[in-house]
Design an enzyme around this catalytic site. Sequence first.
Site, mmCIF file in Angstrom:
data_model
loop_
_atom_site.group_PDB
_atom_site.id
_atom_site.type_symbol
_atom_site.label_atom_id
_atom_site.label_comp_id
_atom_site.label_asym_id
_atom_site.label_seq_id
_atom_site.Cartn_x
_atom_site.Cartn_y
_atom_site.Cartn_z
ATOM 1 N N GLY A 1 11.158 -8.075 -3.951
ATOM 2 C CA GLY A 1 10.684 -6.794 -4.478
ATOM 3 C C GLY A 1 11.619 -5.642 -4.195
ATOM 4 N N TYR B 1 -7.319 -5.719 -4.220
ATOM 5 C CA TYR B 1 -5.975 -5.538 -3.655
ATOM 6 C C TYR B 1 -6.041 -5.610 -2.138
ATOM 7 C CZ TYR B 1 -1.859 -3.020 -1.977
ATOM 8 O OH TYR B 1 -0.728 -2.660 -1.292
#
Length: 249
Positions: free
Chosen positions: A8, A140
Amino acid sequence: MPTVFITGCSSGFGLETAKLFLDKGWKVVATMRDPKDDILPQSANLIILPLDVTDPASIASAFERSGEVDVLVNNAGLGAAVPIELIEPATARQLFETNMLGTLAMIQAVLPGFRTRRRGTIINVTSSVTFKPLPLVSVYRASKAAVNALTESLAVEMEPFGVRVHIVLPGRSPETSFASNAMPHLRGLDNPDYKPLIEGMIANFRSDSGPVTHAVDVADAVWRAATDPSAPLRIPAGEDAVQWMAEAH
Protein backbone atom coordinates in the site's frame (compact mmCIF):
# COMPACT_ATOMS: atom_id res chain seq x y z
CA MET A 1 21.64 -4.12 3.74
CA PRO A 2 18.28 -5.07 5.30
CA THR A 3 15.18 -5.23 3.12
CA VAL A 4 11.71 -3.99 4.02
CA PHE A 5 8.66 -5.05 2.01
CA ILE A 6 5.77 -2.56 2.31
CA THR A 7 2.24 -2.92 0.96
CA GLY A 8 0.00 0.00 0.00
CA CYS A 9 2.72 2.50 -0.94
CA SER A 10 0.82 4.62 -3.46
CA SER A 11 -0.05 7.29 -0.88
CA GLY A 12 -0.37 8.14 2.80
CA PHE A 13 1.20 5.94 5.44
CA GLY A 14 2.82 3.46 3.06
CA LEU A 15 4.40 6.12 0.89
CA GLU A 16 5.83 8.00 3.87
CA THR A 17 7.13 4.77 5.38
CA ALA A 18 8.88 3.83 2.13
CA LYS A 19 10.54 7.26 2.01
CA LEU A 20 11.76 6.97 5.60
CA PHE A 21 13.35 3.54 5.11
CA LEU A 22 15.01 4.73 1.90
CA ASP A 23 16.44 7.71 3.78
CA LYS A 24 17.78 5.31 6.41
CA GLY A 25 19.68 3.32 3.80
CA TRP A 26 17.45 0.24 3.61
CA LYS A 27 16.52 -1.67 0.50
CA VAL A 28 12.81 -0.93 0.02
CA VAL A 29 10.29 -3.04 -1.87
CA ALA A 30 7.37 -0.64 -2.32
CA THR A 31 4.24 -2.34 -3.58
CA MET A 32 0.90 -1.00 -4.77
CA ARG A 33 -2.02 -2.14 -6.87
CA ASP A 34 -1.21 0.33 -9.65
CA PRO A 35 2.53 1.12 -9.57
CA LYS A 36 3.62 4.74 -9.91
CA ASP A 37 7.30 5.25 -10.70
CA ASP A 38 7.43 8.96 -9.91
CA ILE A 39 6.19 9.13 -6.31
CA LEU A 40 9.38 7.93 -4.63
CA PRO A 41 12.95 9.23 -4.99
CA GLN A 42 15.09 7.47 -7.57
CA SER A 43 17.32 4.99 -5.77
CA ALA A 44 19.29 1.85 -6.49
CA ASN A 45 17.82 0.55 -3.23
CA LEU A 46 14.21 0.86 -4.41
CA ILE A 47 12.05 -1.74 -6.11
CA ILE A 48 8.48 -0.79 -7.04
CA LEU A 49 6.19 -3.75 -7.69
CA PRO A 50 2.51 -4.33 -8.44
CA LEU A 51 0.65 -6.18 -5.71
CA ASP A 52 -2.93 -7.14 -5.01
CA VAL A 53 -3.03 -8.68 -1.52
CA THR A 54 -6.23 -10.55 -2.41
CA ASP A 55 -4.57 -12.35 -5.35
CA PRO A 56 -2.31 -15.32 -4.48
CA ALA A 57 -0.55 -15.18 -7.86
CA SER A 58 0.20 -11.48 -7.38
CA ILE A 59 1.63 -12.14 -3.92
CA ALA A 60 3.83 -14.97 -5.16
CA SER A 61 5.15 -12.89 -8.04
CA ALA A 62 5.97 -9.92 -5.82
CA PHE A 63 7.97 -12.01 -3.35
CA GLU A 64 9.76 -13.84 -6.14
CA ARG A 65 10.92 -10.50 -7.56
CA SER A 66 11.77 -8.90 -4.21
CA GLY A 67 14.36 -11.39 -2.99
CA GLU A 68 14.96 -12.12 0.69
CA VAL A 69 12.90 -9.91 3.03
CA ASP A 70 13.82 -8.93 6.59
CA VAL A 71 10.76 -6.86 7.53
CA LEU A 72 7.20 -7.12 6.22
CA VAL A 73 4.93 -4.11 6.68
CA ASN A 74 1.26 -4.90 6.02
CA ASN A 75 -0.12 -1.44 5.38
CA ALA A 76 -2.50 -1.96 2.43
CA GLY A 77 -6.13 -1.70 3.43
CA LEU A 78 -9.64 -0.74 2.42
CA GLY A 79 -11.94 1.66 4.25
CA ALA A 80 -15.71 1.99 4.26
CA ALA A 81 -18.04 4.02 6.45
CA VAL A 82 -21.62 2.77 6.29
CA PRO A 83 -24.40 2.22 8.84
CA ILE A 84 -24.60 -1.44 9.85
CA GLU A 85 -28.19 -1.61 8.61
CA LEU A 86 -27.21 -0.48 5.12
CA ILE A 87 -23.82 -2.02 4.38
CA GLU A 88 -23.80 -4.25 1.32
CA PRO A 89 -22.71 -7.86 1.93
CA ALA A 90 -20.23 -7.53 -0.94
CA THR A 91 -18.65 -4.50 0.77
CA ALA A 92 -18.37 -6.37 4.06
CA ARG A 93 -16.69 -9.30 2.32
CA GLN A 94 -14.32 -6.97 0.47
CA LEU A 95 -13.27 -5.32 3.73
CA PHE A 96 -12.39 -8.64 5.33
CA GLU A 97 -10.79 -10.04 2.17
CA THR A 98 -8.47 -7.04 1.88
CA ASN A 99 -7.80 -6.05 5.48
CA MET A 100 -7.81 -9.43 7.22
CA LEU A 101 -7.36 -12.20 4.66
CA GLY A 102 -4.93 -10.14 2.59
CA THR A 103 -2.80 -9.55 5.67
CA LEU A 104 -2.97 -13.26 6.52
CA ALA A 105 -1.84 -14.22 3.02
CA MET A 106 1.13 -11.86 3.19
CA ILE A 107 2.15 -13.25 6.57
CA GLN A 108 1.95 -16.82 5.31
CA ALA A 109 4.18 -15.90 2.39
CA VAL A 110 7.07 -14.74 4.60
CA LEU A 111 6.79 -17.07 7.59
CA PRO A 112 8.60 -20.10 6.13
CA GLY A 113 11.70 -18.02 5.43
CA PHE A 114 11.53 -16.11 8.71
CA ARG A 115 11.07 -19.30 10.72
CA THR A 116 13.91 -21.10 8.93
CA ARG A 117 16.32 -18.18 9.39
CA ARG A 118 15.13 -17.65 12.99
CA ARG A 119 14.73 -13.91 12.39
CA GLY A 120 12.43 -11.38 10.75
CA THR A 121 9.84 -8.80 11.71
CA ILE A 122 6.16 -8.51 10.79
CA ILE A 123 4.41 -5.17 11.32
CA ASN A 124 0.67 -4.95 10.79
CA VAL A 125 -0.82 -1.47 10.44
CA THR A 126 -4.38 -1.51 11.78
CA SER A 127 -6.34 1.37 13.32
CA SER A 128 -7.02 3.16 16.59
CA VAL A 129 -10.76 2.77 15.91
CA THR A 130 -10.27 -0.67 17.47
CA PHE A 131 -9.81 1.07 20.86
CA LYS A 132 -13.45 2.11 21.14
CA PRO A 133 -16.78 1.73 19.31
CA LEU A 134 -17.55 4.36 16.72
CA PRO A 135 -20.56 4.69 14.42
CA LEU A 136 -20.45 3.96 10.69
CA VAL A 137 -17.12 2.10 10.67
CA SER A 138 -18.37 -1.09 12.28
CA VAL A 139 -17.30 -3.63 9.66
CA TYR A 140 -14.04 -1.80 8.91
CA ARG A 141 -13.36 -1.76 12.65
CA ALA A 142 -14.20 -5.45 12.90
CA SER A 143 -11.78 -6.30 10.09
CA LYS A 144 -8.98 -4.36 11.79
CA ALA A 145 -9.80 -5.87 15.19
CA ALA A 146 -9.49 -9.28 13.55
CA VAL A 147 -6.00 -8.36 12.39
CA ASN A 148 -5.15 -7.26 15.94
CA ALA A 149 -6.28 -10.63 17.29
CA LEU A 150 -4.40 -12.49 14.57
CA THR A 151 -1.24 -10.51 15.31
CA GLU A 152 -1.44 -11.12 19.05
CA SER A 153 -1.58 -14.89 18.53
CA LEU A 154 1.09 -14.72 15.84
CA ALA A 155 3.45 -13.01 18.29
CA VAL A 156 3.07 -15.94 20.68
CA GLU A 157 3.59 -18.51 17.91
CA MET A 158 6.68 -16.78 16.53
CA GLU A 159 8.48 -16.01 19.79
CA PRO A 160 10.29 -19.39 19.89
CA PHE A 161 11.64 -18.72 16.40
CA GLY A 162 13.07 -15.26 17.03
CA VAL A 163 10.52 -13.54 14.79
CA ARG A 164 9.21 -10.23 16.14
CA VAL A 165 5.61 -9.14 15.54
CA HIS A 166 4.04 -5.71 16.09
CA ILE A 167 0.82 -3.78 15.58
CA VAL A 168 0.96 -0.09 14.59
CA LEU A 169 -2.31 1.71 15.33
CA PRO A 170 -2.77 5.05 13.55
CA GLY A 171 -5.45 7.57 14.41
CA ARG A 172 -7.54 9.77 12.13
CA SER A 173 -5.49 11.26 9.33
CA PRO A 174 -6.61 13.82 6.74
CA GLU A 175 -3.46 12.90 4.78
CA THR A 176 -4.73 9.47 3.73
CA SER A 177 -7.20 8.41 1.05
CA PHE A 178 -9.51 6.71 3.57
CA ALA A 179 -12.36 9.17 3.03
CA SER A 180 -12.15 9.18 -0.78
CA ASN A 181 -11.80 5.39 -0.93
CA ALA A 182 -14.75 4.97 1.40
CA MET A 183 -17.10 7.23 -0.57
CA PRO A 184 -18.04 4.67 -3.29
CA HIS A 185 -19.36 2.37 -0.55
CA LEU A 186 -21.33 5.08 1.25
CA ARG A 187 -25.01 4.44 1.86
CA GLY A 188 -27.57 6.40 3.85
CA LEU A 189 -27.33 10.05 2.80
CA ASP A 190 -30.87 9.74 1.48
CA ASN A 191 -32.07 8.43 4.85
CA PRO A 192 -33.23 11.23 7.19
CA ASP A 193 -32.20 9.24 10.26
CA TYR A 194 -28.64 8.51 9.12
CA LYS A 195 -27.91 11.62 7.01
CA PRO A 196 -26.80 13.93 9.89
CA LEU A 197 -24.51 11.26 11.31
CA ILE A 198 -22.92 10.58 7.92
CA GLU A 199 -22.43 14.25 7.08
CA GLY A 200 -20.77 14.80 10.44
CA MET A 201 -18.46 11.85 9.85
CA ILE A 202 -17.43 13.13 6.41
CA ALA A 203 -16.63 16.56 7.81
CA ASN A 204 -14.60 15.00 10.63
CA PHE A 205 -12.55 12.83 8.28
CA ARG A 206 -11.64 15.83 6.13
CA SER A 207 -10.82 18.16 9.01
CA ASP A 208 -7.25 18.69 10.17
CA SER A 209 -8.30 20.34 13.44
CA GLY A 210 -7.75 18.77 16.82
CA PRO A 211 -5.33 15.91 17.47
CA VAL A 212 -4.73 13.91 14.30
CA THR A 213 -2.26 11.41 12.93
CA HIS A 214 0.24 12.48 10.31
CA ALA A 215 1.80 10.06 7.86
CA VAL A 216 5.21 10.70 9.39
CA ASP A 217 3.85 9.52 12.78
CA VAL A 218 3.02 6.15 11.28
CA ALA A 219 6.36 5.92 9.45
CA ASP A 220 8.19 6.65 12.71
CA ALA A 221 6.16 3.98 14.55
CA VAL A 222 6.91 1.41 11.85
CA TRP A 223 10.60 2.33 11.98
CA ARG A 224 10.59 1.81 15.74
CA ALA A 225 8.92 -1.58 15.38
CA ALA A 226 11.42 -2.63 12.71
CA THR A 227 14.58 -1.52 14.51
CA ASP A 228 13.93 -1.60 18.27
CA PRO A 229 13.88 -5.12 19.73
CA SER A 230 12.34 -3.69 22.93
CA ALA A 231 9.37 -2.13 21.10
CA PRO A 232 5.99 -3.22 22.50
CA LEU A 233 3.53 -5.38 20.61
CA ARG A 234 1.12 -2.43 20.16
CA ILE A 235 2.45 0.96 19.07
CA PRO A 236 0.00 3.87 18.71
CA ALA A 237 0.86 6.33 15.94
CA GLY A 238 -0.37 9.91 16.19
CA GLU A 239 -1.44 12.15 19.05
CA ASP A 240 -5.06 11.05 18.88
CA ALA A 241 -4.13 7.38 18.79
CA VAL A 242 -1.93 7.80 21.86
CA GLN A 243 -4.86 9.43 23.70
CA TRP A 244 -7.33 6.74 22.67
CA MET A 245 -5.00 3.94 23.70
CA ALA A 246 -4.49 5.55 27.13
CA GLU A 247 -8.24 5.93 27.59
CA ALA A 248 -8.83 2.30 26.58
CA HIS A 249 -6.51 1.16 29.34
